[in-house]
Design a protein around this motif. Structure first.
Motif, mmCIF file in Angstrom:
data_model
loop_
_atom_site.group_PDB
_atom_site.id
_atom_site.type_symbol
_atom_site.label_atom_id
_atom_site.label_comp_id
_atom_site.label_asym_id
_atom_site.label_seq_id
_atom_site.Cartn_x
_atom_site.Cartn_y
_atom_site.Cartn_z
ATOM 1 N N LEU A 132 46.548 37.928 34.455
ATOM 2 C CA LEU A 132 47.087 38.277 35.774
ATOM 3 C C LEU A 132 48.504 37.732 35.951
ATOM 4 O O LEU A 132 49.353 38.385 36.569
ATOM 5 C CB LEU A 132 46.165 37.772 36.872
ATOM 6 N N HIS A 133 48.765 36.544 35.421
ATOM 7 C CA HIS A 133 50.146 36.033 35.458
ATOM 8 C C HIS A 133 51.074 36.962 34.688
ATOM 9 O O HIS A 133 52.197 37.245 35.131
ATOM 10 C CB HIS A 133 50.202 34.627 34.854
ATOM 11 N N GLU A 134 50.617 37.433 33.535
ATOM 12 C CA GLU A 134 51.442 38.355 32.753
ATOM 13 C C GLU A 134 51.666 39.664 33.512
ATOM 14 O O GLU A 134 52.760 40.231 33.490
ATOM 15 C CB GLU A 134 50.790 38.624 31.399
ATOM 16 N N ALA A 135 50.629 40.131 34.210
ATOM 17 C CA ALA A 135 50.784 41.335 35.023
ATOM 18 C C ALA A 135 51.793 41.104 36.142
ATOM 19 O O ALA A 135 52.589 41.995 36.475
ATOM 20 C CB ALA A 135 49.432 41.748 35.601
ATOM 21 N N GLY B 28 47.242 29.405 42.260
ATOM 22 C CA GLY B 28 48.605 29.733 41.840
ATOM 23 C C GLY B 28 48.790 31.203 41.530
ATOM 24 O O GLY B 28 49.769 31.826 41.956
ATOM 25 N N VAL B 29 47.843 31.782 40.797
ATOM 26 C CA VAL B 29 48.002 33.195 40.446
ATOM 27 C C VAL B 29 47.767 34.091 41.659
ATOM 28 O O VAL B 29 48.440 35.119 41.826
ATOM 29 C CB VAL B 29 47.109 33.583 39.252
ATOM 30 N N PHE B 30 46.825 33.726 42.539
ATOM 31 C CA PHE B 30 46.597 34.557 43.726
ATOM 32 C C PHE B 30 47.805 34.518 44.654
ATOM 33 O O PHE B 30 48.167 35.523 45.271
ATOM 34 C CB PHE B 30 45.341 34.108 44.467
ATOM 35 N N ASP B 31 48.435 33.351 44.763
ATOM 36 C CA ASP B 31 49.642 33.263 45.585
ATOM 37 C C ASP B 31 50.754 34.109 44.988
ATOM 38 O O ASP B 31 51.519 34.764 45.708
ATOM 39 C CB ASP B 31 50.082 31.805 45.709
ATOM 40 N N ARG B 32 50.837 34.123 43.676
ATOM 41 C CA ARG B 32 51.854 34.948 43.013
ATOM 42 C C ARG B 32 51.598 36.425 43.266
ATOM 43 O O ARG B 32 52.540 37.196 43.497
ATOM 44 C CB ARG B 32 51.846 34.644 41.519
ATOM 45 N N LEU C 77 40.875 36.800 45.535
ATOM 46 C CA LEU C 77 41.796 37.754 44.930
ATOM 47 C C LEU C 77 42.006 38.939 45.866
ATOM 48 O O LEU C 77 43.137 39.393 46.077
ATOM 49 C CB LEU C 77 41.255 38.216 43.576
ATOM 50 N N ALA C 78 40.923 39.447 46.456
ATOM 51 C CA ALA C 78 41.042 40.571 47.391
ATOM 52 C C ALA C 78 41.845 40.178 48.629
ATOM 53 O O ALA C 78 42.651 40.963 49.138
ATOM 54 C CB ALA C 78 39.661 41.073 47.792
ATOM 55 N N TYR C 79 41.633 38.959 49.146
ATOM 56 C CA TYR C 79 42.378 38.506 50.326
ATOM 57 C C TYR C 79 43.875 38.434 50.044
ATOM 58 O O TYR C 79 44.695 38.610 50.953
ATOM 59 C CB TYR C 79 41.921 37.115 50.774
ATOM 60 N N ALA C 80 44.241 38.127 48.791
ATOM 61 C CA ALA C 80 45.653 37.995 48.443
ATOM 62 C C ALA C 80 46.367 39.341 48.377
ATOM 63 O O ALA C 80 47.600 39.388 48.383
ATOM 64 C CB ALA C 80 45.797 37.273 47.100
ATOM 65 N N CYS C 81 45.605 40.428 48.319
ATOM 66 C CA CYS C 81 46.197 41.770 48.260
ATOM 67 C C CYS C 81 46.591 42.228 49.663
ATOM 68 O O CYS C 81 46.100 41.723 50.672
ATOM 69 C CB CYS C 81 45.216 42.744 47.627
ATOM 70 N N ASP C 82 47.478 43.210 49.722
ATOM 71 C CA ASP C 82 47.961 43.711 51.016
ATOM 72 C C ASP C 82 46.977 44.672 51.661
ATOM 73 O O ASP C 82 46.926 44.774 52.896
ATOM 74 C CB ASP C 82 49.309 44.420 50.812
ATOM 75 N N PHE C 83 46.216 45.394 50.856
ATOM 76 C CA PHE C 83 45.240 46.358 51.343
ATOM 77 C C PHE C 83 43.950 46.193 50.556
ATOM 78 O O PHE C 83 43.970 45.794 49.390
ATOM 79 C CB PHE C 83 45.735 47.801 51.178
ATOM 80 N N ARG C 84 42.832 46.529 51.197
ATOM 81 C CA ARG C 84 41.530 46.484 50.536
ATOM 82 C C ARG C 84 40.758 47.751 50.907
ATOM 83 O O ARG C 84 40.569 48.034 52.098
ATOM 84 C CB ARG C 84 40.736 45.242 50.989
ATOM 85 N N ILE C 85 40.355 48.500 49.898
ATOM 86 C CA ILE C 85 39.510 49.679 50.092
ATOM 87 C C ILE C 85 38.176 49.386 49.428
ATOM 88 O O ILE C 85 38.132 48.894 48.291
ATOM 89 C CB ILE C 85 40.158 50.932 49.473
ATOM 90 N N GLY C 86 37.078 49.665 50.137
ATOM 91 C CA GLY C 86 35.760 49.352 49.611
ATOM 92 C C GLY C 86 34.874 50.560 49.464
ATOM 93 O O GLY C 86 35.272 51.701 49.737
ATOM 94 N N THR C 87 33.647 50.309 49.029
ATOM 95 C CA THR C 87 32.602 51.332 48.916
ATOM 96 C C THR C 87 31.399 50.849 49.725
ATOM 97 O O THR C 87 31.351 49.696 50.150
ATOM 98 C CB THR C 87 32.178 51.534 47.449
ATOM 99 N N PRO C 88 30.397 51.699 49.928
ATOM 100 C CA PRO C 88 29.197 51.231 50.647
ATOM 101 C C PRO C 88 28.521 50.034 49.987
ATOM 102 O O PRO C 88 27.787 49.297 50.652
ATOM 103 C CB PRO C 88 28.290 52.465 50.633
ATOM 104 N N ALA C 89 28.768 49.811 48.698
ATOM 105 C CA ALA C 89 28.141 48.698 47.978
ATOM 106 C C ALA C 89 28.926 47.396 48.086
ATOM 107 O O ALA C 89 28.483 46.367 47.572
ATOM 108 C CB ALA C 89 27.972 49.062 46.505
ATOM 109 N N THR C 90 30.066 47.406 48.749
ATOM 110 C CA THR C 90 30.901 46.213 48.830
ATOM 111 C C THR C 90 30.176 45.060 49.506
ATOM 112 O O THR C 90 29.568 45.227 50.563
ATOM 113 C CB THR C 90 32.203 46.514 49.605
ATOM 114 N N ARG C 91 30.251 43.892 48.891
ATOM 115 C CA ARG C 91 29.747 42.648 49.469
ATOM 116 C C ARG C 91 30.825 41.596 49.240
ATOM 117 O O ARG C 91 31.166 41.299 48.102
ATOM 118 C CB ARG C 91 28.439 42.206 48.808
#
Length: 265
Positions: A50-53, A97-101, A124-138
């Motif tokens: 993820l750091h490399e990404a 560190g990586v999630f903040d990056r 990791l999901a909280y660190a993203c700007d948007f979150r799209i889920g499915t009915p199975a999301t927990r």
């Protein structure tokens, strides 16, 4: 699709080992967590990938999409490794560190959350700007049940996202939100069938890509700036944008469309 970068695994290169599959496109990059045998648990190798990404996306800013393989986003940090970590590992901020990056990447990041997003996966999901889920999301943070706390961003990002009362239920009482609950509090921006999840991510990426790239980058930077930086940061960002050719061309095109007779539009 573009070429591989060191430390990452190109989506077309099945023979190359690595915990993250990367698909590069002109205006976006898809990052696929690829440890389905352990429900994409986030281990040290995943953090390194993820750091490399992030380096890739910092060098050439594009929208990013993060998705898990095998019907799970990420079921948490790798407990086998986590059990062996000690004080100095915590102070090193391996996951935080990586999630903040990721949160500070120049262009927006979209989490595509199918199945479990728990512990480090939720952070990791909280660190993203948007979150799209499915009915199975927990999604939730059961860390205190394992004798630790959610130390990779949840203790402050989650309050900003859903408010203090619900954040405390999740962090202190182990509440896990289903898709409908997460959508109701806007922790998820959208819920779609699992088979449509990646397409939904691309639809959102299309909408972002249709905007002026530099305007999106500076808007994200201004949005996350501390209150005391405003309005100065907004004025400076606007001054930069006022001088761009993109702004002039887009406004000229808008005025030309508006001036056409209705039947010509």
């Amino acid at each position: 699709m573009r070429g591989r970068r060191p430390g990452l695994r190109a989506a077309a290169g099945a023979a190359v080992t690595g915990p993250v599959l990367v698909e590069e496109h002109d205006d976006r990059v898809v990052l696929r967590l690829d440890r389905p045998e352990v429900r994409n648990a986030i281990d040290h190798a995943t953090v390194d990938a993820l750091h490399e990404a992030c380096r890739l996306l910092e060098d050439e800013p594009r929208v990013a999409m993060v998705i898990g393989s095998g019907g799970t986003f990420a079921a948490g940090a790798d407990i086998v490794q986590l059990r062996e970590r000690r004080r100095d590992d915590a102070l090193a901020g391996i996951n935080s560190g990586v999630f903040d990056r990721i949160a500070r990447l120049p262009m927006p990041v979209i989490a595509l959350v199918d199945g479990y997003a728990l512990g480090g996966g939720a952070e990791l999901a909280y660190a993203c700007d948007f979150r799209i889920g499915t009915p199975a999301t927990r999604i939730g943070n059961p860390e205190p049940g394992l004798g630790i706390l959610a130390a990779a961003g949840a203790t402050w990002r989650l309050r900003e996202l859903v408010g203090e009362p619900l954040a405390k239920e999740i962090l202190l009482a182990g509440r896990v939100l289903g898709a409908d609950e997460a959508l109701a509090v806007r922790l998820l921006n959208e819920v779609v069938p699992a088979e449509d999840l990646e397409a939904a991510g691309h639809r959102l990426a299309d909408r972002i890509a249709a905007q002026a790239p530099l305007a999106v980058r500076l808007t994200k930077r201004a949005f996350h700036a501390p209150r005391e930086a405003h309005p100065l940061i907004d004025d400076i960002a606007q001054a930069v944008l006022f001088e761009t050719q993109d702004k002039h061309e887009r406004m000229t095109a808008f005025l030309e469309r508006r001036s056409k007779p209705e039947k010509e539009k």
